[in-house]
Motif scaffolding. Structure first.
Motif, PDB file in Angstrom:
ATOM      1  N   SER A 165      30.484 -22.775  -2.940  1.00  0.00           N
ATOM      2  CA  SER A 165      29.734 -24.009  -3.182  1.00  0.00           C
ATOM      3  C   SER A 165      29.363 -24.694  -1.875  1.00  0.00           C
ATOM      4  N   LEU A 166      30.276 -24.688  -0.919  1.00  0.00           N
ATOM      5  CA  LEU A 166      30.008 -25.318   0.367  1.00  0.00           C
ATOM      6  C   LEU A 166      28.894 -24.593   1.124  1.00  0.00           C
ATOM      7  N   LEU A 167      28.760 -23.294   0.876  1.00  0.00           N
ATOM      8  CA  LEU A 167      27.726 -22.506   1.552  1.00  0.00           C
ATOM      9  C   LEU A 167      26.489 -22.278   0.687  1.00  0.00           C
ATOM     10  N   THR A 208      21.193 -20.077  -0.565  1.00  0.00           N
ATOM     11  CA  THR A 208      20.021 -20.119  -1.435  1.00  0.00           C
ATOM     12  C   THR A 208      18.727 -20.345  -0.672  1.00  0.00           C
ATOM     13  N   ARG A 209      18.818 -20.909   0.537  1.00  0.00           N
ATOM     14  CA  ARG A 209      17.600 -21.075   1.343  1.00  0.00           C
ATOM     15  C   ARG A 209      17.171 -19.776   2.002  1.00  0.00           C
ATOM     16  N   ARG A 210      18.046 -18.773   2.014  1.00  0.00           N
ATOM     17  CA  ARG A 210      17.759 -17.535   2.727  1.00  0.00           C
ATOM     18  C   ARG A 210      17.685 -16.309   1.829  1.00  0.00           C
ATOM     19  N   VAL A 211      18.334 -16.371   0.682  1.00  0.00           N
ATOM     20  CA  VAL A 211      18.373 -15.208  -0.208  1.00  0.00           C
ATOM     21  C   VAL A 211      17.563 -15.507  -1.466  1.00  0.00           C
ATOM     22  N   PRO A 212      16.580 -14.676  -1.801  1.00  0.00           N
ATOM     23  CA  PRO A 212      15.816 -14.883  -3.034  1.00  0.00           C
ATOM     24  C   PRO A 212      16.729 -14.918  -4.255  1.00  0.00           C
ATOM     25  N   GLY A 213      16.395 -15.785  -5.200  1.00  0.00           N
ATOM     26  CA  GLY A 213      17.253 -15.970  -6.363  1.00  0.00           C
ATOM     27  C   GLY A 213      17.442 -14.721  -7.193  1.00  0.00           C
ATOM     28  N   ARG A 214      16.387 -13.902  -7.338  1.00  0.00           N
ATOM     29  CA  ARG A 214      16.520 -12.687  -8.146  1.00  0.00           C
ATOM     30  C   ARG A 214      17.509 -11.725  -7.505  1.00  0.00           C
ATOM     31  N   LEU A 215      17.428 -11.549  -6.197  1.00  0.00           N
ATOM     32  CA  LEU A 215      18.370 -10.674  -5.503  1.00  0.00           C
ATOM     33  C   LEU A 215      19.790 -11.200  -5.641  1.00  0.00           C
ATOM     34  N   LEU A 216      19.942 -12.507  -5.576  1.00  0.00           N
ATOM     35  CA  LEU A 216      21.263 -13.123  -5.720  1.00  0.00           C
ATOM     36  C   LEU A 216      21.819 -12.874  -7.115  1.00  0.00           C
ATOM     37  N   ALA A 217      20.961 -12.992  -8.136  1.00  0.00           N
ATOM     38  CA  ALA A 217      21.402 -12.763  -9.516  1.00  0.00           C
ATOM     39  C   ALA A 217      21.823 -11.315  -9.726  1.00  0.00           C
ATOM     40  N   ILE A 218      21.043 -10.373  -9.186  1.00  0.00           N
ATOM     41  CA  ILE A 218      21.374  -8.952  -9.337  1.00  0.00           C
ATOM     42  C   ILE A 218      22.679  -8.621  -8.615  1.00  0.00           C
ATOM     43  N   PHE A 219      22.786  -9.077  -7.380  1.00  0.00           N
ATOM     44  CA  PHE A 219      23.977  -8.751  -6.590  1.00  0.00           C
ATOM     45  C   PHE A 219      25.241  -9.359  -7.199  1.00  0.00           C
ATOM     46  N   SER A 220      25.166 -10.632  -7.606  1.00  0.00           N
ATOM     47  CA  SER A 220      26.348 -11.288  -8.170  1.00  0.00           C
ATOM     48  C   SER A 220      26.757 -10.642  -9.488  1.00  0.00           C
ATOM     49  N   MET A 268      34.701 -12.954  -6.571  1.00  0.00           N
ATOM     50  CA  MET A 268      33.773 -13.120  -7.686  1.00  0.00           C
ATOM     51  C   MET A 268      33.265 -14.555  -7.781  1.00  0.00           C
ATOM     52  N   MET A 269      34.182 -15.506  -7.632  1.00  0.00           N
ATOM     53  CA  MET A 269      33.809 -16.914  -7.770  1.00  0.00           C
ATOM     54  C   MET A 269      33.015 -17.421  -6.569  1.00  0.00           C
ATOM     55  N   PHE A 270      33.088 -16.711  -5.435  1.00  0.00           N
ATOM     56  CA  PHE A 270      32.363 -17.150  -4.244  1.00  0.00           C
ATOM     57  C   PHE A 270      30.863 -17.234  -4.520  1.00  0.00           C
ATOM     58  N   LEU A 271      30.333 -16.269  -5.267  1.00  0.00           N
ATOM     59  CA  LEU A 271      28.899 -16.262  -5.545  1.00  0.00           C
ATOM     60  C   LEU A 271      28.529 -17.076  -6.780  1.00  0.00           C
ATOM     61  N   ALA A 272      29.543 -17.587  -7.489  1.00  0.00           N
ATOM     62  CA  ALA A 272      29.238 -18.392  -8.680  1.00  0.00           C
ATOM     63  C   ALA A 272      28.504 -19.666  -8.296  1.00  0.00           C
ATOM     64  N   GLY A 273      28.919 -20.293  -7.179  1.00  0.00           N
ATOM     65  CA  GLY A 273      28.266 -21.521  -6.743  1.00  0.00           C
ATOM     66  C   GLY A 273      26.800 -21.326  -6.425  1.00  0.00           C
ATOM     67  N   PRO A 274      26.443 -20.400  -5.518  1.00  0.00           N
ATOM     68  CA  PRO A 274      25.027 -20.197  -5.197  1.00  0.00           C
ATOM     69  C   PRO A 274      24.164 -19.816  -6.392  1.00  0.00           C
ATOM     70  N   ILE A 275      24.648 -18.910  -7.251  1.00  0.00           N
ATOM     71  CA  ILE A 275      23.807 -18.497  -8.383  1.00  0.00           C
ATOM     72  C   ILE A 275      23.639 -19.634  -9.374  1.00  0.00           C
ATOM     73  N   ASN A 276      24.673 -20.453  -9.564  1.00  0.00           N
ATOM     74  CA  ASN A 276      24.539 -21.602 -10.454  1.00  0.00           C
ATOM     75  C   ASN A 276      23.561 -22.628  -9.896  1.00  0.00           C
ATOM     76  N   VAL A 277      23.532 -22.788  -8.571  1.00  0.00           N
ATOM     77  CA  VAL A 277      22.568 -23.699  -7.948  1.00  0.00           C
ATOM     78  C   VAL A 277      21.150 -23.210  -8.207  1.00  0.00           C
ATOM     79  N   VAL A 278      20.923 -21.918  -8.039  1.00  0.00           N
ATOM     80  CA  VAL A 278      19.591 -21.351  -8.279  1.00  0.00           C
ATOM     81  C   VAL A 278      19.163 -21.568  -9.726  1.00  0.00           C
ATOM     82  N   LEU A 279      20.038 -21.212 -10.665  1.00  0.00           N
ATOM     83  CA  LEU A 279      19.688 -21.317 -12.085  1.00  0.00           C
ATOM     84  C   LEU A 279      19.439 -22.763 -12.494  1.00  0.00           C
ATOM     85  N   ALA A 280      20.328 -23.662 -12.093  1.00  0.00           N
ATOM     86  CA  ALA A 280      20.191 -25.061 -12.490  1.00  0.00           C
ATOM     87  C   ALA A 280      18.967 -25.712 -11.853  1.00  0.00           C
ATOM     88  N   THR A 281      18.681 -25.377 -10.588  1.00  0.00           N
ATOM     89  CA  THR A 281      17.535 -25.976  -9.915  1.00  0.00           C
ATOM     90  C   THR A 281      16.237 -25.537 -10.558  1.00  0.00           C
TER      91      THR A 281
END
Length: 426
Positions: free
Chosen positions: A288-290, A295-307, A334-347
């Motif tokens: 979450s802190l990162l 999310t400013r550097r990794v496309p959301g689709r790639l983040l969703a696939i990787f996570s 596993m939970m490390f990527l939960a924050g970034p992917i949730n930010v992408v989805l919610a935004t």
């Protein structure tokens, strides 16, 4: 592609604006602080309620009934709350929710003081809290877009993720400590936290909507709810996301239960079980802190696939991990990527839904997310009892792998092919 797809799935080619200091926004800051205190108070109760029931009655089933009552109450009113948020003043709804919850929990304080605690009473309080939470949930999400500028939404959601993870770490321990001081203390603190939450809403100065035409007739509640689902069905991204989140949420709920069973069956003490599961929150807090940087550097689709693939791989690792601490480390990963992917989805959800439908659509998505979560926990328990926890975990790994495959072929996720700062509402 439907008209809704064409109208909303647009990506701006304008340079992205860097988020400013969100806490300079006085409306957001006051509200965020109130919600933080309220969420911490609720985290105290998560531990205090079962401890109270066990201390008074010794019934584990009774402790489970309290949590079940709260979840049922939430589901009962979640869709109705979304419809109300799009037709009545959101500020009023956001004030009523915590005040009702404060009143309900205050009866627990009285019952403890008078030595009159009963399971039906505590379950009823949990049910009322769920009802109030469901009614106010849609208004909160809709109000957020009024309070926070669009280009700062990723920052706002990242802060919310970080807050949740930090409270998940500190709240249960604090709840147990306060309960040890005096049984009524955590509930009294929870009552005060709801009042602080209401005060935070009062600090918001700008209008929260909705903007209604007084001459336009109001449609029935059920028709309003149907409008929310209709919008989701007409939008490829929201359609996929609603189903994906629901299934993933159920799998994660079952996986966490299996972690407890695996550690317990390996001879782990209750303290070790708690420590291992807490490691997941540590990873979630770090992610979450990162979140903003990622999310400013990794496309959301790639983040969703990787996570998604990482979660499936972690499930396999958990099934065969030789030591409980390795299980905790895998959960943290596993939970490390939960924050970034949730930010992408919610935004993207907040940027996609029109303000007039915000309450209904967001509540419909949340309803889907919570509606089958119980299936994961129930399925995990049954599979572990019949085939053993390792085999049960591998079954969940297979389902998670299927989810990962779906992220690679889902057309709805192609709108996230750019970093989040470049995605704007059409």
């Amino acid at each position: 592609m439907t008209p809704a797809d064409d109208a909303t799935e647009q990506i701006s080619d304008k340079p992205a604006r860097r988020p400013g200091l969100l806490f300079r926004n006085r409306d957001y800051t006051g509200w965020w602080l109130g919600e933080t205190v309220s969420e911490f108070g609720s985290a105290l109760s998560v531990v205090a309620y079962p401890l109270l029931v066990l201390a008074v009655t010794g019934s584990a089933a009774g402790a489970g009934a309290v949590e079940a009552a709260a979840n049922i109450g939430l589901l009962v009113t979640l869709l109705i709350g979304g419809a109300l948020a799009d037709r009545f003043p959101r500020r009023t709804i956001m004030l009523a929710g915590p005040l009702v919850q404060a009143t309900a929990v205050s009866t627990v304080v009285v019952a403890v003081a008078l030595d009159g605690v009963t399971i039906p009473h505590i379950a009823a309080v949990g049910f009322v809290q769920g009802l109030a939470g469901g009614l106010s949930g849609g208004a909160k999400f809709a109000a957020l877009r009024r309070v926070v500028p669009e280009h700062q939404l990723p920052t706002a959601f990242a802060l919310m993720q970080g807050r949740t993870m930090a409270i998940r770490l500190a709240g249960p321990s604090a709840g147990g400590f306060l309960f040890g001081l005096a049984r009524a203390v955590p509930f009294l603190v929870d009552v005060l936290s709801f009042l602080v939450s209401a005060a935070g809403v009062l600090l918001i100065r700008r209008p929260l909507g909705p903007d209604l035409d007084e001459n336009e007739p109001r449609e029935p509640i059920l028709a309003s709810i149907a409008d929310g689902f209709r919008f989701i069905l007409g939008h490829a991204y929201l359609r996929f996301m609603t189903v994906w989140i629901a299934v993933a949420n159920a799998c994660n709920g079952g996986l966490f239960l299996l972690v407890v069973v695996l550690v317990h069956d390996d001879g782990g003490s209750p303290v070790l079980v708690g420590a291992v599961t807490s490691l997941g929150a540590v990873g979630g807090l770090a992610g979450s802190l990162l979140s903003g940087w990622i999310t400013r550097r990794v496309p959301g689709r790639l983040l969703a696939i990787f996570s998604s693939w990482l979660t499936a791989a972690v499930a396999v690792g958990i099934a065969f991990a030789p030591h409980p601490w390795l299980i905790g480390g895998l959960m943290s990963l596993m939970m490390f990527l939960a924050g970034p992917i949730n930010v992408v989805l919610a935004t993207y959800e907040a940027r996609t839904i029109p303000d007039a439908l915000m309450g209904r659509v967001s509540s419909a998505i949340n309803f889907g997310a919570w509606s089958i979560r119980w299936v994961g926990a129930l399925g995990a328990g049954v599979l572990a009892s019949v085939f053993g926890p390792v085999a049960a975990t591998m079954v969940f790994a297979g389902v998670l792998a299927s989810i990962a495959v779906s992220t690679m072929i889902a057309k709805g996720l192609y709108v996230l092919n750019r970093p989040i700062d470049e995605v704007t509402s059409g």
